[in-house]
Structure formats: structure tokens, C-alpha cells
Write an enzyme that holds these catalytic residues in place. Structure first.
Site, PDB file in Angstrom:
ATOM      1  N   SER A   1      13.976  -7.052   6.670  1.00 31.23           N
ATOM      2  CA  SER A   1      14.227  -6.893   8.097  1.00 31.23           C
ATOM      3  C   SER A   1      14.465  -5.413   8.373  1.00 31.23           C
ATOM      4  O   SER A   1      13.699  -4.568   7.942  1.00 31.23           O
ATOM      5  CB  SER A   1      15.425  -7.762   8.509  1.00 31.23           C
TER       6      SER A   1
ATOM      7  N   SER B   1      11.143  -8.645  16.993  1.00 30.03           N
ATOM      8  CA  SER B   1      10.413  -9.253  15.878  1.00 30.03           C
ATOM      9  C   SER B   1      11.307  -9.400  14.651  1.00 30.03           C
ATOM     10  O   SER B   1      11.185 -10.370  13.899  1.00 30.03           O
ATOM     11  CB  SER B   1       9.167  -8.419  15.538  1.00 30.03           C
ATOM     12  N   LYS B   2      12.219  -8.452  14.446  1.00 28.53           N
ATOM     13  CA  LYS B   2      13.124  -8.525  13.307  1.00 28.53           C
ATOM     14  C   LYS B   2      14.298  -9.461  13.576  1.00 28.53           C
ATOM     15  O   LYS B   2      14.776 -10.152  12.668  1.00 28.53           O
ATOM     16  CB  LYS B   2      13.627  -7.122  12.946  1.00 28.53           C
TER      17      LYS B   2
ATOM     18  N   GLY C   1       5.238   2.876   0.992  1.00 24.27           N
ATOM     19  CA  GLY C   1       6.607   2.619   1.400  1.00 24.27           C
ATOM     20  C   GLY C   1       7.385   1.651   0.555  1.00 24.27           C
ATOM     21  O   GLY C   1       7.302   1.635  -0.675  1.00 24.27           O
TER      22      GLY C   1
ATOM     23  N   ASP D   1      -3.939 -10.498   3.878  1.00 22.64           N
ATOM     24  CA  ASP D   1      -3.633 -10.187   5.271  1.00 22.64           C
ATOM     25  C   ASP D   1      -2.758 -11.319   5.790  1.00 22.64           C
ATOM     26  O   ASP D   1      -3.227 -12.450   5.944  1.00 22.64           O
ATOM     27  CB  ASP D   1      -4.925 -10.075   6.085  1.00 22.64           C
TER      28      ASP D   1
ATOM     29  N   TYR E   1      10.126  -4.208  18.738  1.00 27.96           N
ATOM     30  CA  TYR E   1      10.227  -4.196  17.275  1.00 27.96           C
ATOM     31  C   TYR E   1      11.507  -4.905  16.841  1.00 27.96           C
ATOM     32  O   TYR E   1      11.492  -5.739  15.930  1.00 27.96           O
ATOM     33  CB  TYR E   1      10.214  -2.756  16.753  1.00 27.96           C
TER      34      TYR E   1
ATOM     35  N   THR F   1       9.490   7.185   4.915  1.00 28.64           N
ATOM     36  CA  THR F   1       8.239   6.505   4.617  1.00 28.64           C
ATOM     37  C   THR F   1       7.257   6.820   5.744  1.00 28.64           C
ATOM     38  O   THR F   1       7.621   7.420   6.760  1.00 28.64           O
ATOM     39  CB  THR F   1       8.415   4.978   4.519  1.00 28.64           C
TER      40      THR F   1
ATOM     41  N   SER G   1       0.826  -1.210   0.000  1.00 21.91           N
ATOM     42  CA  SER G   1       0.000   0.000   0.000  1.00 21.91           C
ATOM     43  C   SER G   1       0.857   1.256   0.000  1.00 21.91           C
ATOM     44  O   SER G   1       0.501   2.271  -0.629  1.00 21.91           O
ATOM     45  CB  SER G   1      -0.953   0.006   1.195  1.00 21.91           C
TER      46      SER G   1
END
Length: 277
Positions: free
Chosen positions: A124, A141-142, A12, A50, A138, A173, A10
Site C-alpha cells: 500500500s 486506490s490504496k 523500484g 499484466d 491515488y 524510485t 521491472s
């Protein structure tokens, strides 16, 4: 013609990558949770997807047909001190950034293996190698995505499937602007938040490149992999990533923290000794 499925198109990096891969002649399947956000993209197909919904993934992958290139780009950001971020929000972020990417891999890798080749690009972050205060979840998660990518690379390499991790730094972004923040609007962590605000600008000298830079790096590695050329496993992108990641490899934990404090002028938030009862 190679077919590339990209998640999170959508805005970036995802949208820019869809444009760039299509420009280079790939058959691009652009996806997003809200398919109307893909209007105007000149690609082979625009699909609703999704990554946290197993049925949505299955439906989109079936509609896409054989996938030669998967770009796992969909992601979200939740930030704040470890003490205060609600665990439900952490789990929601992991469901997108980590489990969602793995769900996509599991949906396409068997077909790649049976056809004898493919390319998986996991987007990543510099945060996947270096964790900063107020961004620990965050980063986690990466880090997790990078760990799985290391294993996956070895598992599927013999079947002709190339796995690449792209590690962008800070880019212009809407991603960070749309992130969810907790626990920094008052004590005890507001001071730390103020100390770290603007850190990315200090590393970049005030310059925030656009997502097209990352899209170009992804397209370059995809082209090389499809041509059978050697490709690196990790691809840092951006001046901050190229500055920070080599230093992180060279220094131990304490030396790296000291170097970053000095570089960024953050000595005012020094490590404080414990206060004994």
C-alpha cells in the site's frame, strides 16, 4: 523451499524485493508487463504478467506453480485535483492498484487454503492512510486495497494464510517520476501545487532512501510469517510514515490538518471561506 510471486518487478520496490527474497533463499518468480525488463534478475523464473488482464494472470500463475508468498506490488499513479482528473484515468489506475491486486489474490488464495498456509503482502502506501491534496484518487486506490486487506485477513486467517499491508512513505524510485499529472499547470490549482511541492522532502529532511529499505521490510515480515511467528497487519516503512501515521491515529481531522500545516509550513494555502453568490 517457499516460492514467492512478485508483481511489478521491472523497477523500484518490486525489483528490490525480488533480489532480497532470492538472497534469503526463497524461490522467486519475478513478473512484469514487459518481461524483457526483468533481464539480469537472478531469480527462479521471470514471467510476463499484466495484472489488469485476466488471461495474463491465469497464464502466469499456472506457469509459476504453487505460490506460497504473493507480493502485490504492481501499481501506477495519477494525480491532480478531484475536479479535473479524467475519470477514465482514475478507472485505469484502480484497475492496476486495486482490482489487479484482488485479481492476483483470487488467483492464488484457493491453492494456499488447500495447502494450509501462505503469505499475502499487499504493498500500500502512507497514502493509504492519509490523503493529501492533488493525490486523492491515488489515496483512494490504496485505501480500497487496505479495506479489502482487512476483510481478507479475517477470512483467510483460519486457513493459515497471513495477510500483511506494507505502507511505504516517500522513497527514491522512478514511481513518482513516472506518474501522470492533470490540472496543475495553471489556475486555479497551480498555486496549491506549488505550495505542496517538496512536502515529502520537508518530512524527510531532504533524504530519500532507496527501495532496498522497503524490500528489507517485506522480506523480514515474509520470513517471520513463514516461520510461524506473529507478524503485524500493517507495516509502515520510512521516516515519514513513522512520523505521520501515529499522529493521524491520535488526532481528529481538523487537528491533524492543522498539525500538518504547521509542520510543513503550508499556512499560505489556508482554508478559504466559501464565497456566497
Amino acid at each position: 523451499m517457499a516460492r514467492a510471486l512478485i508483481t511489478g518487478c521491472s523497477t523500484g520496490f518490486g525489483r528490490a524485493t525480488a533480489v532480497e527474497l532470492a538472497r534469503r533463499g526463497l524461490e522467486v518468480v519475478a513478473t512484469a508487463r514487459r518481461v524483457e525488463t526483468l533481464d539480469g534478475l537472478d531469480v527462479a523464473a521471470r514471467l510476463r504478467l499484466d495484472v489488469v488482464d485476466e488471461a495474463s494472470v491465469a497464464e502466469a500463475v499456472a506457469a509459476a506453480g504453487p505460490v506460497d508468498v504473493l507480493v502485490n506490488n504492481a501499481g501506477m499513479s495519477v494525480s491532480g485535483p478531484v475536479e479535473l482528473v479524467p475519470l477514465a484515468e482514475v478507472e485505469r489506475m484502480f484497475a492496476t492498484n486495486f482490482t489487479g491486486a484482488v485479481r492476483m489474490i483470487q488467483a492464488v488464495v484457493a491453492g494456499m487454503r488447500e495447502r494450509g498456509g501462505g503469505v499475502i503482502v499487499n504493498v500500500s502506501s502512507i497514502a493509504g492512510r492519509v490523503s493529501r491534496p492533488l493525490g486523492g484518487f491515488y489515496s483512494a486506490s490504496k485505501y480500497a486495497l487496505e479495506a479489502v486487506s482487512e476483510a481478507l485477513r479475517i477470512e483467510v486467517g483460519p486457513f493459515g494464510i497471513r495477510v500483511v499491508v506494507v505502507e511505504p512513505g516517500f522513497f527514491a524510485t522512478s514511481f513518482s517520476d513516472n506518474g501522470i499529472r492533470y490540472g496543475t499547470d495553471g489556475p486555479p490549482y497551480d498555486e496549491l501545487d506549488r505550495a505542496w511541492s517538496g512536502v515529502d522532502g520537508k518530512l524527510l529532511g531532504g533524504d530519500r532512501p532507496g527501495p532496498e529499505v522497503v524490500a528489507g521490510a517485506i522480506a523480514d515480515v515474509v520470513e517471520r510469517a513463514l516461520a510461524g511467528d506473529e507478524v503485524p497487519f500493517r507495516v509502515p516503512v520510512g521516516a515519514d510514515a513513522e512520523l505521520v501515521l501515529p499522529v493521524r491515529r491520535q488526532l481528529d481531522d481538523d487537528a491533524f490538518e492543522a498539525a500538518m500545516r504547521a509542520q510543513l509550513g503550508l499556512d499560505q494555502w489556508a482554508r478559504r471561506p466559501p464565497r456566497l453568490a
